[in-house]
Design an enzyme around this catalytic site. Structure first.
Site, short mmCIF file in Angstrom:
data_model
loop_
_atom_site.label_atom_id
_atom_site.label_comp_id
_atom_site.label_asym_id
_atom_site.label_seq_id
_atom_site.Cartn_x
_atom_site.Cartn_y
_atom_site.Cartn_z
N HIS A 121 -0.53 4.35 7.43
CA HIS A 121 0.23 4.91 6.31
C HIS A 121 0.71 6.33 6.61
O HIS A 121 0.04 7.09 7.31
CB HIS A 121 -0.62 4.89 5.04
CG HIS A 121 -1.13 3.53 4.71
ND1 HIS A 121 -2.42 3.13 5.01
CD2 HIS A 121 -0.51 2.46 4.15
CE1 HIS A 121 -2.59 1.88 4.61
NE2 HIS A 121 -1.44 1.45 4.10
N SER B 122 0.80 -1.23 0.00
CA SER B 122 0.00 0.00 0.00
C SER B 122 0.83 1.27 0.00
O SER B 122 0.40 2.29 -0.55
CB SER B 122 -0.95 0.00 1.19
OG SER B 122 -0.26 -0.24 2.40
N ASP C 227 -3.19 8.12 7.82
CA ASP C 227 -4.20 7.33 8.51
C ASP C 227 -3.50 6.59 9.64
O ASP C 227 -2.42 7.00 10.07
CB ASP C 227 -4.97 6.42 7.54
CG ASP C 227 -4.07 5.43 6.79
OD1 ASP C 227 -2.98 5.11 7.30
OD2 ASP C 227 -4.46 4.97 5.70
#
Length: 371
Positions: free
Chosen positions: A338, A44, A335
């Site tokens: 991340h 990600s 977040d």
């Protein structure tokens, strides 16, 4: 070549000499590019949209993701650019490297492709509880498709394609999910019952080694930057899910496990450079670089997410359409897992131009581009 940084080991010193002897300096390419193409493998932190159409909980193509990105929410797990976006700018690319999902229909692939997929790992089963994801093995299969198309574009000339690919830079950043979405979820995955942390780090490194050798042997990759893992035990979601941390700001046993893998990865760089002809692998010490960011006064919040996080994904991803913090450049995390664009810039800067002998090994990405 500017002063090169190398690790505190005889192996990396040897590799530095090897790089100087075997590396040839290439000039700039079209439109000021330092290399003809940039291929990206990862999860990600590198994903730029490959998960958007997948049936998965791990996607970020909705606001407030992309609030600081010109195109808005694209599938990047950040408020703005990710690390490889910024590195592509440093390498002189006018546009960001396209996702594999966006190139299947015939987009230009000559400048490279991003295969990264949120939730994916080195191991095939990693992240399966969240739904579909593109594992490293599957990313390599997608790269095979790209290379076949590239050969077609070069008039079925495989030798020309190999020469072209030899000059490209490859970035690989996997392993995070093999811990947070595998090893440290004992109710869902058996790996922590099968392997000690030391054994698991070795098993991961061995599988990663085979995957990287495939990239080298089958697809002509020669200049490869391997990104280590950050301090996963300090991520807000990890701290929250583990409860008591015995007075530490982080979950230390998770950080200890991560460092076992990072050490194996650094050793792997030495092994690959010794054993693969013309191989030019480097290790990027994300753990140290990101930890340095926490002491910079510009990062005022290092233990909380900037965006409100959703309860339906174990409090990791941003809640859709919720308003994030206004001072995003002051947050280490975007977040609950991340990093913010500001942190991504901090890491990309030191990956590209190392400012300490321990940031990269044996050289940094700027020097890798010149070989």
């Amino acid at each position: 070549m500017k002063e090169s940084y190398y690790c505190n080991s005889a192996i990396c010193c040897f590799l530095f000499i090897l790089f100087l002897v075997s590396g040839s300096v290439h000039g700039r390419h079209d439109r000021g590019q330092l290399v003809p193409c940039f291929f990206i493998f990862g999860a990600s932190s590198f994903d730029n949209g490959n998960n958007n159409a997948l049936p998965t909980l791990v996607k970020s193509n909705y606001p407030p993701y992309g609030i600081d990105f010109p195109a808005g929410p694209t599938g990047r797990f950040s408020n703005g650019r990710n690390i490889v976006d910024i590195i592509s700018e440093f390498l002189g690319f006018e546009d960001y490297i396209p996702s594999f999902a966006s190139t299947v229909g015939g987009e230009d692939i000559l400048k490279g492709v991003n295969y990264a997929s949120g939730g994916s790992g080195i191991r095939a089963e990693t992240g399966q509880h969240n739904g579909a994801r593109i594992s490293m093995d599957a990313q390599l299969r997608n790269h095979h498709i790209t290379v076949s198309r590239l050969i077609n574009r070069l008039g079925q000339n495989e030798s020309a394609a190999k020469e072209y690919l030899n000059k490209c830079i490859y970035a690989a950043g996997l392993g995070t999910n093999d811990y947070v979405s595998n090893y440290f979820l004992p109710l869902l995955y058996p790996t922590s019952r099968i392997y000690t942390p030391e054994q698991y780090a070795l098993v991961l490194a061995q599988q990663y080694s085979q995957q990287l050798k495939t990239l080298y042997t089958n697809y002509g990759a020669r200049k490869i930057a391997l990104f280590g893992l950050a301090q996963l035990g300090c991520a807000p979601s990890v701290v929250a899910s583990n409860g008591a941390t015995n007075g530490s700001a982080c979950v230390d046993y998770i950080n200890d496990a991560v460092q076992l893998f990072n050490n194996r990865l650094k050793e792997l760089v030495g092994e690959l450079n010794r054993n693969l002809t013309d191989a030019k692998f480097i290790y990027v010490n994300v753990y140290e670089i990101a930890s340095e960011a926490t002491s910079y006064p510009s990062f005022r919040v290092i233990d909380a997410p900037c965006c409100p996080v959703a309860s339906n994904n174990t409090l990791i991803l941003c809640t859709i359409n919720q308003t994030p913090c206004p001072n995003r450049d002051e947050y280490l995390y975007w977040d609950a897992l991340h990093l913010s664009e500001a942190t991504n810039m901090f890491i990309a800067n030191r990956s590209y131009n190392a400012q300490s002998p321990t940031h990269t090994c044996p050289i940094d990405i700027s020097d890798l581009a010149k070989l």
